[in-house]
Motif scaffolding. Structure first.
Motif, PDB file in Angstrom:
ATOM      1  N   PHE A   1       9.561  51.796   5.449  1.00  0.00           N
ATOM      2  CA  PHE A   1      10.440  51.180   6.441  1.00  0.00           C
ATOM      3  C   PHE A   1      11.163  52.189   7.335  1.00  0.00           C
ATOM      4  CE2 PHE A   1       9.936  48.143   3.041  1.00  0.00           C
ATOM      5  CZ  PHE A   1       9.811  46.926   3.689  1.00  0.00           C
ATOM      6  N   GLY A   2      11.234  53.444   6.918  1.00  0.00           N
ATOM      7  CA  GLY A   2      11.870  54.444   7.756  1.00  0.00           C
ATOM      8  C   GLY A   2      13.126  55.037   7.142  1.00  0.00           C
ATOM      9  N   ASP A   3      13.812  55.834   7.937  1.00  0.00           N
ATOM     10  CA  ASP A   3      14.972  56.605   7.491  1.00  0.00           C
ATOM     11  C   ASP A   3      16.079  55.715   6.923  1.00  0.00           C
ATOM     12  OD1 ASP A   3      17.647  58.153   7.886  1.00  0.00           O
ATOM     13  OD2 ASP A   3      16.104  59.675   8.184  1.00  0.00           O
ATOM     14  N   GLU A   4      16.667  56.186   5.830  1.00  0.00           N
ATOM     15  CA  GLU A   4      17.747  55.469   5.157  1.00  0.00           C
ATOM     16  C   GLU A   4      18.910  55.144   6.086  1.00  0.00           C
ATOM     17  OE1 GLU A   4      20.911  57.223   2.124  1.00  0.00           O
ATOM     18  OE2 GLU A   4      18.988  56.877   1.133  1.00  0.00           O
ATOM     19  N   ARG A   5      19.179  56.018   7.052  1.00  0.00           N
ATOM     20  CA  ARG A   5      20.332  55.824   7.932  1.00  0.00           C
ATOM     21  C   ARG A   5      20.241  54.553   8.758  1.00  0.00           C
ATOM     22  NH1 ARG A   5      20.157  61.736  10.552  1.00  0.00           N
ATOM     23  NH2 ARG A   5      17.935  61.224  10.333  1.00  0.00           N
ATOM     24  N   ARG A   6      19.055  54.001   8.900  1.00  0.00           N
ATOM     25  CA  ARG A   6      18.885  52.749   9.636  1.00  0.00           C
ATOM     26  C   ARG A   6      19.459  51.561   8.869  1.00  0.00           C
ATOM     27  NH1 ARG A   6      12.713  52.070  10.670  1.00  0.00           N
ATOM     28  NH2 ARG A   6      13.502  50.088  11.490  1.00  0.00           N
ATOM     29  N   PHE A   7      19.589  51.693   7.555  1.00  0.00           N
ATOM     30  CA  PHE A   7      19.923  50.543   6.712  1.00  0.00           C
ATOM     31  C   PHE A   7      21.217  50.711   5.908  1.00  0.00           C
ATOM     32  CE2 PHE A   7      15.266  51.330   6.736  1.00  0.00           C
ATOM     33  CZ  PHE A   7      14.919  50.324   7.624  1.00  0.00           C
ATOM     34  N   LYS A   8      21.680  51.926   5.770  1.00  0.00           N
ATOM     35  CA  LYS A   8      22.840  52.192   4.916  1.00  0.00           C
ATOM     36  C   LYS A   8      24.141  51.962   5.664  1.00  0.00           C
ATOM     37  CE  LYS A   8      24.866  55.927   2.124  1.00  0.00           C
ATOM     38  NZ  LYS A   8      24.737  57.360   1.793  1.00  0.00           N
ATOM     39  N   GLN A   9      25.056  51.219   5.022  1.00  0.00           N
ATOM     40  CA  GLN A   9      26.377  50.974   5.588  1.00  0.00           C
ATOM     41  C   GLN A   9      27.436  51.554   4.650  1.00  0.00           C
ATOM     42  OE1 GLN A   9      27.335  46.876   6.388  1.00  0.00           O
ATOM     43  NE2 GLN A   9      29.402  47.337   7.083  1.00  0.00           N
ATOM     44  N   HIS A  10      28.049  52.632   5.084  1.00  0.00           N
ATOM     45  CA  HIS A  10      29.096  53.300   4.298  1.00  0.00           C
ATOM     46  C   HIS A  10      30.352  52.432   4.298  1.00  0.00           C
ATOM     47  CE1 HIS A  10      31.517  56.524   2.670  1.00  0.00           C
ATOM     48  NE2 HIS A  10      32.281  56.554   3.743  1.00  0.00           N
ATOM     49  N   LEU A  11      30.942  52.199   3.116  1.00  0.00           N
ATOM     50  CA  LEU A  11      32.105  51.324   2.991  1.00  0.00           C
ATOM     51  C   LEU A  11      33.427  52.084   2.922  1.00  0.00           C
ATOM     52  CD1 LEU A  11      30.789  48.567   0.548  1.00  0.00           C
ATOM     53  CD2 LEU A  11      30.744  48.625   3.052  1.00  0.00           C
ATOM     54  N   GLY A  12      33.392  53.370   3.255  1.00  0.00           N
ATOM     55  CA  GLY A  12      34.644  54.105   3.385  1.00  0.00           C
ATOM     56  C   GLY A  12      35.156  54.794   2.142  1.00  0.00           C
ATOM     57  N   ALA A  13      34.285  54.996   1.148  1.00  0.00           N
ATOM     58  CA  ALA A  13      34.736  55.657  -0.074  1.00  0.00           C
ATOM     59  C   ALA A  13      33.562  56.327  -0.781  1.00  0.00           C
ATOM     60  CB  ALA A  13      35.392  54.655  -1.017  1.00  0.00           C
ATOM     61  N   TYR A  14      33.907  57.257  -1.680  1.00  0.00           N
ATOM     62  CA  TYR A  14      32.933  57.907  -2.547  1.00  0.00           C
ATOM     63  C   TYR A  14      33.347  57.703  -3.994  1.00  0.00           C
ATOM     64  CZ  TYR A  14      30.362  60.105   1.213  1.00  0.00           C
ATOM     65  OH  TYR A  14      29.573  60.295   2.313  1.00  0.00           O
ATOM     66  N   ILE A  15      32.362  57.676  -4.881  1.00  0.00           N
ATOM     67  CA  ILE A  15      32.632  57.458  -6.295  1.00  0.00           C
ATOM     68  C   ILE A  15      31.877  58.489  -7.127  1.00  0.00           C
ATOM     69  CG2 ILE A  15      30.746  55.772  -6.494  1.00  0.00           C
ATOM     70  CD1 ILE A  15      32.509  54.288  -8.569  1.00  0.00           C
ATOM     71  N   SER A  16      32.512  58.953  -8.200  1.00  0.00           N
ATOM     72  CA  SER A  16      31.878  59.889  -9.120  1.00  0.00           C
ATOM     73  C   SER A  16      32.172  59.453 -10.551  1.00  0.00           C
ATOM     74  CB  SER A  16      32.405  61.305  -8.902  1.00  0.00           C
ATOM     75  OG  SER A  16      31.821  62.202  -9.843  1.00  0.00           O
ATOM     76  N   ILE A  17      31.166  59.532 -11.414  1.00  0.00           N
ATOM     77  CA  ILE A  17      31.312  59.153 -12.820  1.00  0.00           C
ATOM     78  C   ILE A  17      30.555  60.166 -13.673  1.00  0.00           C
ATOM     79  CG2 ILE A  17      30.941  57.349 -14.546  1.00  0.00           C
ATOM     80  CD1 ILE A  17      30.811  55.347 -12.206  1.00  0.00           C
TER      81      ILE A  17
ATOM     82  N   ILE B   1       5.913  58.560  -5.913  1.00  0.00           N
ATOM     83  CA  ILE B   1       4.982  58.229  -4.839  1.00  0.00           C
ATOM     84  C   ILE B   1       5.144  59.234  -3.705  1.00  0.00           C
ATOM     85  CG2 ILE B   1       4.306  56.494  -3.139  1.00  0.00           C
ATOM     86  CD1 ILE B   1       5.419  54.361  -5.042  1.00  0.00           C
ATOM     87  N   ALA B   2       4.043  59.858  -3.299  1.00  0.00           N
ATOM     88  CA  ALA B   2       4.059  60.808  -2.184  1.00  0.00           C
ATOM     89  C   ALA B   2       3.611  60.153  -0.881  1.00  0.00           C
ATOM     90  CB  ALA B   2       3.167  62.008  -2.488  1.00  0.00           C
ATOM     91  N   ALA B   3       2.682  59.209  -0.972  1.00  0.00           N
ATOM     92  CA  ALA B   3       2.172  58.545   0.238  1.00  0.00           C
ATOM     93  C   ALA B   3       1.600  57.189  -0.123  1.00  0.00           C
ATOM     94  CB  ALA B   3       1.094  59.406   0.906  1.00  0.00           C
TER      95      ALA B   3
ATOM     96  N   SER C   1      16.148  54.959  -1.899  1.00  0.00           N
ATOM     97  CA  SER C   1      14.771  54.591  -2.204  1.00  0.00           C
ATOM     98  C   SER C   1      13.737  55.416  -1.447  1.00  0.00           C
ATOM     99  CB  SER C   1      14.560  53.109  -1.889  1.00  0.00           C
ATOM    100  OG  SER C   1      13.204  52.756  -1.958  1.00  0.00           O
ATOM    101  N   ASN C   2      12.863  56.063  -2.205  1.00  0.00           N
ATOM    102  CA  ASN C   2      11.737  56.790  -1.624  1.00  0.00           C
ATOM    103  C   ASN C   2      10.730  55.809  -1.021  1.00  0.00           C
ATOM    104  OD1 ASN C   2       9.875  59.083  -1.226  1.00  0.00           O
ATOM    105  ND2 ASN C   2       8.726  58.180  -2.912  1.00  0.00           N
ATOM    106  N   THR C   3      10.508  54.681  -1.704  1.00  0.00           N
ATOM    107  CA  THR C   3       9.568  53.676  -1.206  1.00  0.00           C
ATOM    108  C   THR C   3      10.023  53.115   0.130  1.00  0.00           C
ATOM    109  OG1 THR C   3       9.193  53.061  -3.520  1.00  0.00           O
ATOM    110  CG2 THR C   3       8.305  51.589  -1.835  1.00  0.00           C
ATOM    111  N   ARG C   4      11.315  52.827   0.235  1.00  0.00           N
ATOM    112  CA  ARG C   4      11.850  52.303   1.498  1.00  0.00           C
ATOM    113  C   ARG C   4      11.663  53.315   2.621  1.00  0.00           C
ATOM    114  NH1 ARG C   4      17.123  51.462   0.171  1.00  0.00           N
ATOM    115  NH2 ARG C   4      17.659  53.509   0.999  1.00  0.00           N
ATOM    116  N   ARG C   5      11.902  54.573   2.326  1.00  0.00           N
ATOM    117  CA  ARG C   5      11.745  55.618   3.353  1.00  0.00           C
ATOM    118  C   ARG C   5      10.296  55.710   3.824  1.00  0.00           C
ATOM    119  NH1 ARG C   5       9.836  60.565   3.178  1.00  0.00           N
ATOM    120  NH2 ARG C   5       9.664  60.501   0.892  1.00  0.00           N
ATOM    121  N   LEU C   6       9.357  55.662   2.883  1.00  0.00           N
ATOM    122  CA  LEU C   6       7.945  55.800   3.243  1.00  0.00           C
ATOM    123  C   LEU C   6       7.434  54.628   4.075  1.00  0.00           C
ATOM    124  CD1 LEU C   6       6.503  57.115  -0.159  1.00  0.00           C
ATOM    125  CD2 LEU C   6       6.686  58.415   1.974  1.00  0.00           C
TER     126      LEU C   6
END
Length: 410
Positions: free
Chosen positions: A168-184, A128-130, A161-166
């Motif tokens: 509701f706005g920037d991801e940073r408004r909703f994302k809560q970092h829990l203090g770690a990174y994961i790679s698989i 989705i572009a717009a 989510s691209n849909t959320r960004r289009l």
């Protein structure tokens, strides 16, 4: 209000196809758009517990899920010399009840896709572009230039989510970092594992390697977690940068880590992301609604993300059907049913994220002592039961209505 019947779903992982399956059963016309050129069948093992197992049964896919079970025998912890510190059988290691199961994310995605592809329109290699919601419907412009109109749009497109960004706005408004990174990622089975998982803990770090019953011969999954109090600056689409971050985080560590990390360079299914939750006051706006991680990511720390994706799809479709396509009524009901259980799992994730990367050697030593002694203690079953009860509380936190009865009354 005109009943909504055409639904565009962004995302063809688990939540999207699961929603499409239910919508088709209730008489809606679903279209799924996925930016990947084909179905993505990679990923890690995911737990299906409690309510998620019941939903799989109602979907008619439980036998297929069982047939693709990881069928793990158990797991062990090793020290920096590779010596086994302690082992636990699968029923304790996984904290599962008898009816619960575990499956590779890619296998579950494929099962759902194969169940829906003849009844649902799939648009691969597009996004989705717009969006323009005029109150009576949603006009959608795709990256390909395609233009379509739908009654409703569902964002089931994950943490980023691209849909959320289009909408509701920037991801940073909703994302809560829990203090770690994961790679698989998939790598050669250097530890020679068969239906087994090996863990190695270091201060602020946790490494696991596992090979499931269905793992391709000679391969295993490498999983790395490391603490990071603040979010790291990188582009989540830049895989090369992510591989450098991972290598830097584990540089100089011993055990098998150098060899395991080196395998990341050639991995074509490399996954790297923040252990994070998404918290929003509302999951819908007008004729657009969010589902699964796009709405309420609980992170891998919860162990319930896939279960909540299946549950959310079941509830959202059911409420739309029960409301006769009245999206305003359905969206409110969907959120009222889901939110208490989601918030419980998010609290669980925030707590467990700290346990994934304990900060000191003495805490690691204490954990290893518990792993070593638990199988020998007379109260091991009581301890295992307590662990399972906590997990089951989270897995059954969302009540499951019988929507077929509600729909039949209309």
């Amino acid at each position: 209000m005109r009943a909504s019947r055409t639904v565009l779903i962004s995302g063809a992982s688990v939540a999207g196809p699961a929603l499409a399956l239910w919508l088709h059963r209730y008489g809606f016309a679903a279209t799924v758009v996925e930016k990947a050129p084909e179905l993505r069948t990679g990923g890690y093992k995911v737990d299906l517990r409690g309510g998620a197992i019941e939903i799989c049964a109602r979907m008619g896919i439980l036998d297929e899920v069982r047939a693709h079970s990881t069928d793990m025998d158990g797991g062990s912890y090793v020290d920096s010399r590779g010596r086994t510190v302690g082992e636990l059988p699968a029923e304790i290691f996984g904290g599962r009840e008898e009816q619960d199961d575990e499956i590779m994310r890619g296998d579950l995605a494929r099962i759902l896709y194969e169940r829906t592809r003849d009844d649902v329109e799939y648009l691969f290699g597009d996004s989705i572009a717009a969006l323009h919601d005029d109150g009576d419907g949603v006009d959608v412009v795709f990256d390909s230039g395609l233009r379509r109109r739908f009654d409703l749009v569902v964002g089931a497109d994950g943490l980023h989510s691209n849909t959320r960004r289009l909408v509701f706005g920037d991801e940073r408004r909703f994302k809560q970092h829990l203090g770690a990174y994961i790679s698989i990622f998939t790598a050669p089975n250097r530890l020679g594992l068969t239906r087994w998982e090996t863990y190695h803990a270091r201060p602020n770090k946790l490494i696991s390697v596992y090979a499931t019953a269905g793992e391709e011969a000679g391969t295993a999954k490498n999983c790395f977690v490391f603490a990071a109090p603040a979010e790291l600056p990188y582009d989540h689409r830049d895989v090369a940068a992510q591989k450098r971050i991972l290598a830097d985080a584990f540089a100089g560590d011993d055990w098998e880590i150098p060899r395991l990390i080196a395998d990341a360079a050639g991995a074509d299914d490399f996954y790297f992301d923040s252990v994070a939750t998404i918290r929003m006051d509302r999951w819908s706006k007008g004729r657009v609604v969010l589902l699964g991680d796009a709405a309420h990511c609980t992170s891998p720390a919860s162990g319930q993300g896939t279960g909540l994706a299946l549950t959310g799809a079941y509830v959202l479709a059911g409420e739309l059907a029960a409301a006769g396509g009245d999206h305003e009524t359905a969206f409110v009901a969907y959120e009222n049913v889901m939110r208490p259980g989601v918030e419980l799992n998010q609290r669980f994730a925030a707590s467990f994220a700290k346990e994934m990367t304990v900060s000191s050697r003495w805490k690691i030593a204490l954990r290893m002592l518990m792993v070593r002694t638990l199988p020998k203690t007379p109260w091991k079953n009581l301890i295992a039961k307590k662990i399972r009860e906590e997990i089951q509380k989270a897995a059954n936190a969302v009540p499951l209505k019988d929507y077929t009865a509600s729909v039949a009354k209309r």
